[in-house]
Motif scaffolding. Structure first.
Motif, PDB file in Angstrom:
ATOM      1  N   GLN A 290       0.975  -1.224  -0.057  1.00 27.17           N
ATOM      2  CA  GLN A 290      -0.006  -0.208   0.038  1.00 27.17           C
ATOM      3  C   GLN A 290       0.988   1.397   0.042  1.00 27.17           C
ATOM      4  O   GLN A 290       0.515   2.277  -0.750  1.00 27.17           O
ATOM      5  N   ILE A 291       1.814   1.255   0.855  1.00 27.51           N
ATOM      6  CA  ILE A 291       2.637   2.539   1.036  1.00 27.51           C
ATOM      7  C   ILE A 291       3.610   2.575  -0.546  1.00 27.51           C
ATOM      8  O   ILE A 291       3.717   3.655  -0.750  1.00 27.51           O
ATOM      9  N   GLU A 292       3.984   1.488  -0.943  1.00 32.40           N
ATOM     10  CA  GLU A 292       4.853   1.619  -2.474  1.00 32.40           C
ATOM     11  C   GLU A 292       3.943   2.137  -3.276  1.00 32.40           C
ATOM     12  O   GLU A 292       4.149   2.963  -4.053  1.00 32.40           O
ATOM     13  N   ILE A 293       2.601   1.885  -3.449  1.00 29.28           N
ATOM     14  CA  ILE A 293       1.585   2.480  -4.421  1.00 29.28           C
ATOM     15  C   ILE A 293       1.350   4.073  -4.035  1.00 29.28           C
ATOM     16  O   ILE A 293       1.457   4.971  -5.015  1.00 29.28           O
ATOM     17  N   GLU A 294       1.196   4.234  -2.792  1.00 25.02           N
ATOM     18  CA  GLU A 294       1.028   5.765  -2.422  1.00 25.02           C
ATOM     19  C   GLU A 294       2.378   6.266  -2.729  1.00 25.02           C
ATOM     20  O   GLU A 294       2.429   7.726  -3.185  1.00 25.02           O
ATOM     21  N   ALA A 295       3.544   6.074  -2.687  1.00 23.15           N
ATOM     22  CA  ALA A 295       4.785   6.931  -3.183  1.00 23.15           C
ATOM     23  C   ALA A 295       4.849   6.999  -4.701  1.00 23.15           C
ATOM     24  O   ALA A 295       5.404   7.918  -5.195  1.00 23.15           O
TER      25      ALA A 295
END
Length: 409
Positions: A290-295
């Protein structure tokens, strides 16, 4: 999104990589890789600025006529990403990224000719005199006075939370030159030499033992009127312009993506509660994804903003968006790093990192720490990023700015 770079872009990427490989000495690279805040260790950063200046890359976002690079937005992005991958430390943003755009936009020809070359070379090292006790996010309530006296102003007051004031030889200050019907009026943007008689710098040592912040006291400090940027009494306009570059003048995503890769590698070596490696835990893997996508989403927004800056514009309200998204996502990244660090993330070990200032007793005991270095860095970065949503204008203030300026609420 799959971005296909041109042959020119790929050649530029190779040039940047070759430069980093040749010029990044082990000690400078170590400083960049072990940073625990947004500021790198001063001496290493200055040695790196000297190398970048010699190459002509110290201030790539400036207009070309002032010593910048005629780069495309893609090349700006490539440079930012390669810098993060190589572990090169960032330069101090106070002069090159913040004060310089204000001087370029509002300064006289004489001011530009004097200050900009000295910023590039590092001969002038800057600090920011904005916040005062009781005047932080409500910056317009500042009280530091500047009273006219012939060709000079006589300045009295104090500034606080001033990063690297102990290293700086110049300070860009907001001072009150008159009392008007609105607090934003009567403020002037003034450049003050730090070795002027009446300037005193008092250290503020954090709970971590680091000396990065300071309080400056100004007692009858005489400053030439020629050091005012823009018009006297209209410094609030200059300050707002500068804050756009402080809040949205640099990309968060490249370094964040590097840190996420480090977290993934650490999780591949850290046992979870079940005994398997943490990376195999579905909940942790979902958080990481999820955080990789948001980045990646943030990266696309930053590219759009960088394009506007490269075309000669300012970040505008995008600065507030980037400040909110960037700092809050950084906090989520450090929370994930704490999970990946396991038990070693519970220990506070500042000696594992390379902070932006001297570390004083009791934390100045060499390089002796427990566990993997990446795990030991997790708590340091976690605590530092708690401040990310407060400094440079709290995120609550940024949301108010967006509500008013972008949504007309």
């Amino acid at each position: 999104m799959n971005i296909e770079w041109t042959a020119e872009d790929k050649a530029f990427q190779s040039e940047v990589r070759d430069f980093f490989a040749a010029e990044l000495s082990p000690d400078i690279r170590r400083t960049g890789q072990l940073m625990t805040s947004v500021y790198s260790e001063h001496e290493s950063a200055m040695r790196w600025q000297e190398k970048l200046h010699a190459k002509g890359w110290a201030a790539p976002h400036w207009p070309v006529e002032y010593g910048s690079c005629d780069w495309s937005v893609t090349q700006h992005y490539i440079f930012a990403r390669e810098r993060a991958l190589a572990g090169a430390p960032p330069l101090s943003p106070m002069g090159i990224q913040m004060c310089a755009p204000a001087i370029i936009a509002f300064g006289s020809a004489e001011q530009k000719n004097f200050f900009l070359p000295n910023m590039l070379s590092g001969e002038h090292f800057w600090c920011q005199g904005y916040s005062e006790p009781g005047s932080g996010s409500d910056l317009a309530s500042l009280k530091m006075s500047a009273i006219e006296d012939g060709d000079d102003f006589i300045c009295n007051g104090t500034k606080i939370w001033t990063t690297h004031a102990n290293e700086a030889n110049w300070c860009f200050c907001l001072v009150r030159t008159s009392r008007e019907d609105r607090p934003q009026k009567g403020i002037s943007f003034l450049l003050i030499e730090m070795d002027s008689p009446g300037v005193e710098v008092h250290p503020i040592v954090s709970l971590s033992g680091e000396h990065i912040q300071n309080q400056i006291f100004f007692s009858d400090v005489r400053v030439p009127k020629a050091n005012v940027i823009g018009e006297v009494g209209k410094g609030w306009t200059v300050a707002k312009y500068l804050l756009e570059f402080e809040r949205g003048g640099a990309a968060y995503a490249p370094l964040m993506q590097v840190r996420l890769k480090d977290i993934r590698r650490l999780a591949e070596r850290t046992p979870g509660d079940s005994g398997a490696m943490l990376i195999d835990d579905p909940l942790f893997a979902a958080k990481l994804a999820q955080i990789e996508i948001e980045a990646e989403v943030l990266e696309m927004y930053e590219l759009k903003t960088m394009s506007a800056i490269s075309a000669g514009g300012s970040p505008g309200t995008s600065a507030s968006v980037m400040k909110i998204l960037g700092t809050e996502l950084q906090q989520h990244v450090t929370e994930l790093a704490i999970d990946a660090a396991g038990h070693y993330g519970l220990a506070f070990q500042p000696q594992a990192g390379a902070p932006g200032g001297d570390v004083v007793y009791p934390y100045n005991h060499g390089d002796d720490f427990v566990g993997e270095r990446e795990a030991a860095l997790a708590s340091l970065r976690y605590f530092n990023e708690r401040a990310g949503s407060i400094y440079a204008g709290s995120n609550e203030i940024q949301r108010n700015i967006l509500a008013k300026a972008a949504l007309s609420l």
